[in-house]
Write a protein that holds these residues in place. Sequence first.
Motif, short mmCIF file in Angstrom:
data_model
loop_
_atom_site.label_atom_id
_atom_site.label_comp_id
_atom_site.label_asym_id
_atom_site.label_seq_id
_atom_site.Cartn_x
_atom_site.Cartn_y
_atom_site.Cartn_z
N ASN A 197 0.86 -1.21 -0.10
CA ASN A 197 -0.17 -0.05 -0.05
C ASN A 197 0.83 1.25 0.06
O ASN A 197 0.70 2.27 -0.64
N LYS A 198 1.83 1.30 0.90
CA LYS A 198 2.91 2.45 0.90
C LYS A 198 3.56 2.61 -0.50
O LYS A 198 3.63 3.80 -1.00
N GLU A 199 3.88 1.31 -1.08
CA GLU A 199 4.52 1.80 -2.44
C GLU A 199 3.50 2.08 -3.57
O GLU A 199 3.93 3.10 -4.44
N LEU A 200 2.38 1.60 -3.58
CA LEU A 200 1.30 2.11 -4.31
C LEU A 200 1.17 3.65 -4.15
O LEU A 200 0.99 4.34 -5.21
N SER A 201 0.92 3.93 -2.86
CA SER A 201 0.43 5.53 -2.63
C SER A 201 1.87 6.28 -3.17
O SER A 201 1.42 7.55 -3.57
N SER A 202 2.94 6.10 -2.83
CA SER A 202 4.16 6.66 -3.32
C SER A 202 4.00 6.87 -4.82
O SER A 202 4.33 8.01 -5.63
N ARG A 203 3.98 5.82 -5.64
CA ARG A 203 3.84 5.88 -6.91
C ARG A 203 2.58 6.78 -7.53
O ARG A 203 2.62 7.68 -8.50
N ARG A 204 1.42 6.67 -6.78
CA ARG A 204 0.14 7.54 -6.97
C ARG A 204 0.62 9.00 -6.81
O ARG A 204 0.11 9.84 -7.69
N ILE A 205 1.35 9.37 -5.78
CA ILE A 205 1.78 10.60 -5.61
C ILE A 205 2.38 11.40 -6.75
O ILE A 205 2.33 12.25 -7.02
N PHE A 206 3.54 10.47 -6.99
CA PHE A 206 4.32 10.95 -8.12
C PHE A 206 3.53 11.26 -9.45
O PHE A 206 3.75 12.14 -10.04
N VAL A 207 2.74 10.56 -9.76
CA VAL A 207 1.68 10.75 -10.80
C VAL A 207 0.88 11.66 -10.71
O VAL A 207 0.81 12.45 -11.82
N GLU A 208 0.23 11.88 -9.66
CA GLU A 208 -0.62 13.05 -9.59
C GLU A 208 0.27 14.39 -9.39
O GLU A 208 -0.31 15.41 -9.91
N HIS A 209 1.43 14.53 -8.82
CA HIS A 209 2.24 15.70 -8.88
C HIS A 209 2.71 15.80 -10.58
O HIS A 209 2.69 17.18 -10.87
#
Length: 56
Positions: free
Chosen positions: A21-33
Amino acid sequence: MTTAYKKLKKAELSETEEEENKELSSRRIFVEHLICRVKILRVTSDRFRLARHPYS
């Protein structure tokens, strides 16, 4: 599309699920930025539509 693991009512997530979940959220934040930066640049590339005389 990948979704995060959710905790059941009376159970906890395992350590591997929490790490995923933490890895997924870090990837998601990168894409959102990145999406945010694209939108900002698109706004600055648009034509200025207001009257120009009050602005320098």
